[in-house]
Design an enzyme around this catalytic site. Sequence first.
Site, PDB file in Angstrom:
ATOM      1  N   ASP A 180       0.815  -1.208   0.000  1.00 27.68           N
ATOM      2  CA  ASP A 180       0.000   0.000   0.000  1.00 27.68           C
ATOM      3  C   ASP A 180       0.853   1.264   0.000  1.00 27.68           C
ATOM      4  O   ASP A 180       2.010   1.264   0.420  1.00 27.68           O
ATOM      5  CB  ASP A 180      -0.924   0.019   1.224  1.00 27.68           C
ATOM      6  CG  ASP A 180      -0.148  -0.005   2.537  1.00 27.68           C
ATOM      7  OD1 ASP A 180       0.776  -0.830   2.654  1.00 27.68           O
ATOM      8  OD2 ASP A 180      -0.450   0.803   3.436  1.00 27.68           O
ATOM      9  N   GLU A 181       0.270   2.332  -0.482  1.00 29.28           N
ATOM     10  CA  GLU A 181       0.829   3.687  -0.395  1.00 29.28           C
ATOM     11  C   GLU A 181       2.311   3.753  -0.777  1.00 29.28           C
ATOM     12  O   GLU A 181       3.151   4.260  -0.041  1.00 29.28           O
ATOM     13  CB  GLU A 181       0.614   4.239   1.023  1.00 29.28           C
ATOM     14  CG  GLU A 181      -0.854   4.330   1.406  1.00 29.28           C
ATOM     15  CD  GLU A 181      -1.074   4.804   2.824  1.00 29.28           C
ATOM     16  OE1 GLU A 181      -2.067   5.517   3.058  1.00 29.28           O
ATOM     17  OE2 GLU A 181      -0.272   4.454   3.716  1.00 29.28           O
TER      18      GLU A 181
END
Length: 395
Positions: A180-181
């Site tokens: 993620d991210e």
Amino acid sequence: MSQLIEFNFKTGQYSVSGIPVHIEDKPRFQHRGLLIDSGRHFEPMVHVKAMIDSMTYAKLNVLHWHLTEDESFPIASRVFPELPEKGAFNDFEQYTWEDIVDVVEYARRRGIRVIPEFDMPGHSSSWRKSHPEVFAEGCLSESSRGAFDPAKNATFELLEAALQDWSKMFVDGFLHLGSDEVPANCWNNSKDIAWMKTMGFSNSSEVFNYFVNKMVNISKKLGRETILWDEAFLSAKPPQEAVIQNWHDASLLQKIVDAGYRAVFSSNGGYTNGWYLDGLKATWQNMYVLEPLNNISAEKAHLVLGGEGCMWGEHVDPSDFEFTVWPRLAAIAERLWSDREVNSTAEAQPRLETFRCRLLSRGVHTGIVGGSGRGTPPGPGSCTQQGTSEEQIFV
């Protein structure tokens, strides 16, 4: 069973009323979990074990342990001891090899699986403190968030060796590899751009896809199935055997399973209507009525393995860990256990209030039943805060 037993202060005995008792019960979902985050605030062993104990009271069966982060690297490594030596917050906020093995066995005896998460290629800056050579040159400064460099074979060699070592520590069949991210701008440097051209990649999404697929294959080589955050679905195309954990909008879950992936539900709901326990504006009522199978067809429902409440650690440490998790996690636990039709918050409230009393009697530092769950009782009164002593069974 323990919820059926009451202490009678008049007779001085424990008793079960209404016997004989016949119980038929089973969970709706196989994956009923809690995520804890030791990478942003270290959670000592005693607190992790206490949380495992309290999870059993709500029949939760998965501890998703987010272990490494940009901020710290608290877990022991036998092949790369320099990782925690340089990456942990300090010399004492670390887990030894024996600590982790002890927690995994402690949880197993209580019917709880421990799934470790090593987030990558982003959320990994703590690795950079000892191994900057495997990080993209675009983000090597201390002030920047780092990302592993997929252009280097040494990156995957290091990650495989570390994961192989930890696979002897964690025995569950699943491994969470984050995704993620990702600060994809880290790959916007001359060396990675030149490598991208040799690979035929035209953008950072293709680089991300390459990394994700390489890591899923390494995980498979180690005998593990991989769980990934939903960016791996949105910005890459992981192998079909990967499990996607939905943390963005709940509507994304339908797209994930319609594409044939298995899924774990933990939508943040904008931190007000989801299952993120660090979202202090999210009430237990909002968590209780959030249905994982909304808009999921009957043919695809089996692909939803279950869900998790997520206790991210940016603003929570051991001092408020338990009473931020409880009692709201119990609302998630009942949603994952009970039939879909059991969804009335009015009917659930007295059960939750009594369950809160039970947690308190067992030494769990639970918040109040109201609002976000944190805070203090409104004044003198029963632990139910409603003045009722009626025994009810939760979950």
